[in-house]
Design a protein around this motif. Structure first.
Motif, PDB file in Angstrom:
ATOM      1  N   GLU A 182      27.728  29.041  52.882  1.00  0.00           N
ATOM      2  CA  GLU A 182      28.100  27.636  52.748  1.00  0.00           C
ATOM      3  C   GLU A 182      29.617  27.515  52.787  1.00  0.00           C
ATOM      4  N   PRO A 183      30.199  26.436  53.209  1.00  0.00           N
ATOM      5  CA  PRO A 183      29.579  25.236  53.771  1.00  0.00           C
ATOM      6  C   PRO A 183      29.232  25.402  55.242  1.00  0.00           C
TER       7      PRO A 183
ATOM      8  N   LYS B 268      47.234  26.155  59.188  1.00  0.00           N
ATOM      9  CA  LYS B 268      46.539  27.067  58.282  1.00  0.00           C
ATOM     10  C   LYS B 268      45.866  26.214  57.221  1.00  0.00           C
ATOM     11  N   LYS B 269      44.676  26.620  56.855  1.00  0.00           N
ATOM     12  CA  LYS B 269      43.945  25.841  55.873  1.00  0.00           C
ATOM     13  C   LYS B 269      43.084  26.791  55.057  1.00  0.00           C
ATOM     14  N   ASN B 270      42.999  26.551  53.752  1.00  0.00           N
ATOM     15  CA  ASN B 270      42.107  27.346  52.918  1.00  0.00           C
ATOM     16  C   ASN B 270      40.723  26.718  52.931  1.00  0.00           C
ATOM     17  N   VAL B 271      39.723  27.537  53.252  1.00  0.00           N
ATOM     18  CA  VAL B 271      38.348  27.062  53.324  1.00  0.00           C
ATOM     19  C   VAL B 271      37.556  27.731  52.205  1.00  0.00           C
ATOM     20  N   ALA B 272      36.855  26.915  51.422  1.00  0.00           N
ATOM     21  CA  ALA B 272      36.005  27.450  50.358  1.00  0.00           C
ATOM     22  C   ALA B 272      34.709  27.947  50.983  1.00  0.00           C
ATOM     23  N   PHE B 273      34.173  29.020  50.434  1.00  0.00           N
ATOM     24  CA  PHE B 273      32.917  29.544  50.950  1.00  0.00           C
ATOM     25  C   PHE B 273      32.062  30.095  49.818  1.00  0.00           C
ATOM     26  N   ARG B 274      30.790  30.261  50.117  1.00  0.00           N
ATOM     27  CA  ARG B 274      29.834  30.886  49.203  1.00  0.00           C
ATOM     28  C   ARG B 274      28.850  31.643  50.084  1.00  0.00           C
ATOM     29  N   ILE B 275      28.746  32.942  49.861  1.00  0.00           N
ATOM     30  CA  ILE B 275      27.881  33.791  50.677  1.00  0.00           C
ATOM     31  C   ILE B 275      26.848  34.459  49.764  1.00  0.00           C
ATOM     32  N   THR B 276      25.593  34.399  50.175  1.00  0.00           N
ATOM     33  CA  THR B 276      24.524  35.022  49.399  1.00  0.00           C
ATOM     34  C   THR B 276      23.955  36.186  50.204  1.00  0.00           C
ATOM     35  N   LEU B 277      23.948  37.366  49.582  1.00  0.00           N
ATOM     36  CA  LEU B 277      23.440  38.580  50.226  1.00  0.00           C
ATOM     37  C   LEU B 277      22.224  39.098  49.477  1.00  0.00           C
TER      38      LEU B 277
ATOM     39  N   ARG C 177      39.269  42.469  48.011  1.00  0.00           N
ATOM     40  CA  ARG C 177      40.653  41.984  47.896  1.00  0.00           C
ATOM     41  C   ARG C 177      41.645  42.894  48.595  1.00  0.00           C
ATOM     42  N   MET C 178      41.306  44.188  48.728  1.00  0.00           N
ATOM     43  CA  MET C 178      42.180  45.100  49.461  1.00  0.00           C
ATOM     44  C   MET C 178      42.274  44.578  50.886  1.00  0.00           C
ATOM     45  N   LYS C 179      43.432  44.512  51.420  1.00  0.00           N
ATOM     46  CA  LYS C 179      43.631  44.080  52.802  1.00  0.00           C
ATOM     47  C   LYS C 179      43.216  42.635  53.061  1.00  0.00           C
ATOM     48  N   SER C 180      42.931  41.873  52.027  1.00  0.00           N
ATOM     49  CA  SER C 180      42.568  40.477  52.306  1.00  0.00           C
ATOM     50  C   SER C 180      43.779  39.604  52.037  1.00  0.00           C
ATOM     51  N   TYR C 181      44.023  38.726  52.947  1.00  0.00           N
ATOM     52  CA  TYR C 181      45.202  37.884  52.875  1.00  0.00           C
ATOM     53  C   TYR C 181      44.796  36.477  52.506  1.00  0.00           C
ATOM     54  N   GLY C 182      45.365  35.964  51.443  1.00  0.00           N
ATOM     55  CA  GLY C 182      45.070  34.593  51.050  1.00  0.00           C
ATOM     56  C   GLY C 182      43.625  34.374  50.675  1.00  0.00           C
ATOM     57  N   GLN C 183      42.978  35.417  50.179  1.00  0.00           N
ATOM     58  CA  GLN C 183      41.580  35.250  49.787  1.00  0.00           C
ATOM     59  C   GLN C 183      41.461  35.350  48.279  1.00  0.00           C
ATOM     60  N   ASP C 184      40.727  34.424  47.723  1.00  0.00           N
ATOM     61  CA  ASP C 184      40.429  34.439  46.308  1.00  0.00           C
ATOM     62  C   ASP C 184      38.919  34.653  46.237  1.00  0.00           C
TER      63      ASP C 184
ATOM     64  N   HIS D  89      20.282  38.700  44.065  1.00  0.00           N
ATOM     65  CA  HIS D  89      21.293  38.571  45.109  1.00  0.00           C
ATOM     66  C   HIS D  89      22.670  39.017  44.656  1.00  0.00           C
ATOM     67  N   ILE D  90      23.529  39.228  45.649  1.00  0.00           N
ATOM     68  CA  ILE D  90      24.961  39.343  45.396  1.00  0.00           C
ATOM     69  C   ILE D  90      25.566  38.083  46.010  1.00  0.00           C
ATOM     70  N   VAL D  91      26.301  37.334  45.196  1.00  0.00           N
ATOM     71  CA  VAL D  91      26.890  36.090  45.666  1.00  0.00           C
ATOM     72  C   VAL D  91      28.405  36.232  45.636  1.00  0.00           C
ATOM     73  N   LEU D  92      29.023  35.976  46.779  1.00  0.00           N
ATOM     74  CA  LEU D  92      30.480  35.990  46.869  1.00  0.00           C
ATOM     75  C   LEU D  92      30.931  34.561  47.065  1.00  0.00           C
ATOM     76  N   SER D  93      31.943  34.169  46.300  1.00  0.00           N
ATOM     77  CA  SER D  93      32.478  32.835  46.492  1.00  0.00           C
ATOM     78  C   SER D  93      33.991  32.912  46.411  1.00  0.00           C
ATOM     79  N   GLY D  94      34.635  31.920  46.991  1.00  0.00           N
ATOM     80  CA  GLY D  94      36.088  31.907  46.971  1.00  0.00           C
ATOM     81  C   GLY D  94      36.639  31.090  48.108  1.00  0.00           C
ATOM     82  N   THR D  95      37.881  31.403  48.471  1.00  0.00           N
ATOM     83  CA  THR D  95      38.500  30.712  49.591  1.00  0.00           C
ATOM     84  C   THR D  95      39.107  31.746  50.525  1.00  0.00           C
ATOM     85  N   THR D  96      39.154  31.405  51.788  1.00  0.00           N
ATOM     86  CA  THR D  96      39.800  32.259  52.768  1.00  0.00           C
ATOM     87  C   THR D  96      40.663  31.386  53.668  1.00  0.00           C
ATOM     88  N   GLU D  97      41.750  31.950  54.131  1.00  0.00           N
ATOM     89  CA  GLU D  97      42.671  31.198  54.979  1.00  0.00           C
ATOM     90  C   GLU D  97      42.167  31.213  56.414  1.00  0.00           C
ATOM     91  N   VAL D  98      42.082  30.026  56.990  1.00  0.00           N
ATOM     92  CA  VAL D  98      41.623  29.891  58.372  1.00  0.00           C
ATOM     93  C   VAL D  98      42.757  29.273  59.175  1.00  0.00           C
TER      94      VAL D  98
END
Length: 142
Positions: A83-84, A56-65, A25-32, A41-50
């Protein structure tokens, strides 16, 4: 006479989901961002501004590490699934957080030395690590 050394097997350190969320979240703009750590795994999910052209549009994502290896005080994670859509620029926005995270190709490097909890221990490398429910546990050698 033997002396008892509680750190004989290394110094235990725990990095929680909340700690990782705070860094991203540090230095992240419009990211939840929400971080979930499971034993695999470590799973990150949320939205990021694209931004695309003037929109400008918020895109939902899910990343599995998945953790794959260790180099000194850095843990390397493989990007298993995104994803997606799997887009480098989204990964770059989320993981370009020096000195904590670096993103290169399909690998995320997490430099644990950037965490103050680890910096307090000036010597040693990561001896072992494991993902448990809600945390990344590791041991530093002495």
């Amino acid at each position: 006479m033997s002396t008892f050394n509680p750190f004989k097997n290394g110094i235990p350190i725990t990095v929680t989901e909340a700690m990782i969320e705070k860094i991203i979240r540090m230095k992240s703009y419009g990211q939840d961002i929400k971080v979930e750590i499971t034993p695999k795994h470590i799973v990150l999910s949320g939205t990021t501004e694209v931004k695309k052209m003037m929109f400008k549009k918020n895109v939902a994502f899910r990343i599995t590490l998945k953790p794959v290896s260790v180099e000194k005080r850095t843990i390397l994670f493989e990007l298993v699934e995104m994803e997606p859509i799997d887009r480098n620029f989204i990964n770059q926005r989320i993981f370009n957080r020096p000195p904590f995270f670096e993103f290169e190709k399909r690998t995320i490097k997490m430099n644990v030395n950037a965490w103050s909890i680890v910096r307090k221990i000036p010597v040693g490398t990561i001896k072992s690590y494991e993902l448990v429910e809600g945390a990344l546990k590791m041991k530093l050698t002495l």
